[in-house]
Design a protein around this motif. Structure first.
Motif, mmCIF file in Angstrom:
data_model
loop_
_atom_site.group_PDB
_atom_site.id
_atom_site.type_symbol
_atom_site.label_atom_id
_atom_site.label_comp_id
_atom_site.label_asym_id
_atom_site.label_seq_id
_atom_site.Cartn_x
_atom_site.Cartn_y
_atom_site.Cartn_z
ATOM 1 N N VAL A 60 -3.726 -13.039 8.960
ATOM 2 C CA VAL A 60 -3.389 -11.654 9.306
ATOM 3 C C VAL A 60 -1.883 -11.537 9.547
ATOM 4 O O VAL A 60 -1.233 -10.615 9.034
ATOM 5 N N VAL B 63 0.059 -11.875 6.220
ATOM 6 C CA VAL B 63 -0.068 -10.672 5.386
ATOM 7 C C VAL B 63 0.803 -9.552 5.964
ATOM 8 O O VAL B 63 1.488 -8.848 5.221
ATOM 9 N N ARG B 64 0.769 -9.380 7.286
ATOM 10 C CA ARG B 64 1.619 -8.357 7.917
ATOM 11 C C ARG B 64 3.085 -8.596 7.586
ATOM 12 O O ARG B 64 3.820 -7.668 7.284
ATOM 13 N N LEU C 111 3.757 -8.026 3.675
ATOM 14 C CA LEU C 111 3.662 -6.628 3.239
ATOM 15 C C LEU C 111 4.466 -5.665 4.087
ATOM 16 O O LEU C 111 4.569 -4.486 3.756
ATOM 17 N N LEU D 272 3.786 -4.251 6.950
ATOM 18 C CA LEU D 272 2.880 -3.150 7.260
ATOM 19 C C LEU D 272 3.447 -2.253 8.350
ATOM 20 O O LEU D 272 4.151 -2.724 9.245
ATOM 21 N N ARG E 191 -5.110 -0.866 3.462
ATOM 22 C CA ARG E 191 -6.173 -1.857 3.262
ATOM 23 C C ARG E 191 -6.259 -2.298 1.805
ATOM 24 O O ARG E 191 -6.532 -3.462 1.513
ATOM 25 N N ILE F 129 -3.486 -4.767 1.255
ATOM 26 C CA ILE F 129 -3.864 -6.040 1.872
ATOM 27 C C ILE F 129 -4.857 -6.768 0.966
ATOM 28 O O ILE F 129 -4.709 -7.966 0.694
ATOM 29 N N HIS G 4 -3.179 -8.147 -2.068
ATOM 30 C CA HIS G 4 -2.332 -9.285 -1.718
ATOM 31 C C HIS G 4 -3.162 -10.550 -1.512
ATOM 32 O O HIS G 4 -2.846 -11.612 -2.057
#
Length: 142
Positions: free
Chosen positions: A18, A21-22, A25, A27, A100, A103, A106
């Protein structure tokens, strides 16, 4: 390895994924708040802060930013005249779906690029996490 060791590793690696990915990307900061509102429905700022493990002033500031973006609304809380209810807007739901999807794209690319992982492995991981979350929610430990 014991079952407890494996279970602990599952949580550690899920959290690391998590965070990665954050980072990858970049986010929006309010993504977690949007997810909480999507999961629980309209909530008061204090409840949101509790769920997010943040302070009420920090949550108030984050909610104010999301209101400015049109992703959430604040309205009087019928259960507490001193507080407000925060709810997702259609724009917020669309934004969350877009986040989402990015995500998902990715992580799918990470799996596709990995030399040993398959779509079936990803399906198993999802099934395990989904079952554990479902069990946790049934027991009221979320």
């Amino acid at each position: 390895m014991t079952e407890a060791d494996l279970a602990g590793d599952l949580v550690v690696h899920a959290a690391r994924l998590v965070r990665a990915v954050r980072r990858d990307l970049e986010l929006p900061a309010g993504t977690r708040i949007l997810s909480l509102l999507d999961e629980h429905g309209p909530l008061g700022v204090t409840t949101l802060a509790d769920l997010d493990r943040s302070s009420q002033p920090t949550m108030s500031g984050a909610v104010a930013q999301l209101v400015e973006l049109g992703w959430v609304t604040k309205s009087p809380n019928p259960a507490d005249a001193r507080g407000a209810l925060v709810a997702l807007t259609d724009v917020g739901r669309t934004g969350l779906r877009r986040i989402r999807r990015s995500i998902g794209d990715h992580v799918a690319a990470l799996v596709a690029d990995h030399p040993r992982l398959t779509t079936e492995d990803l399906g198993t991981a999802v099934a395990v996490l989904e079952a554990l979350v479902s069990t946790s929610l049934e027991k009221g430990t979320s």
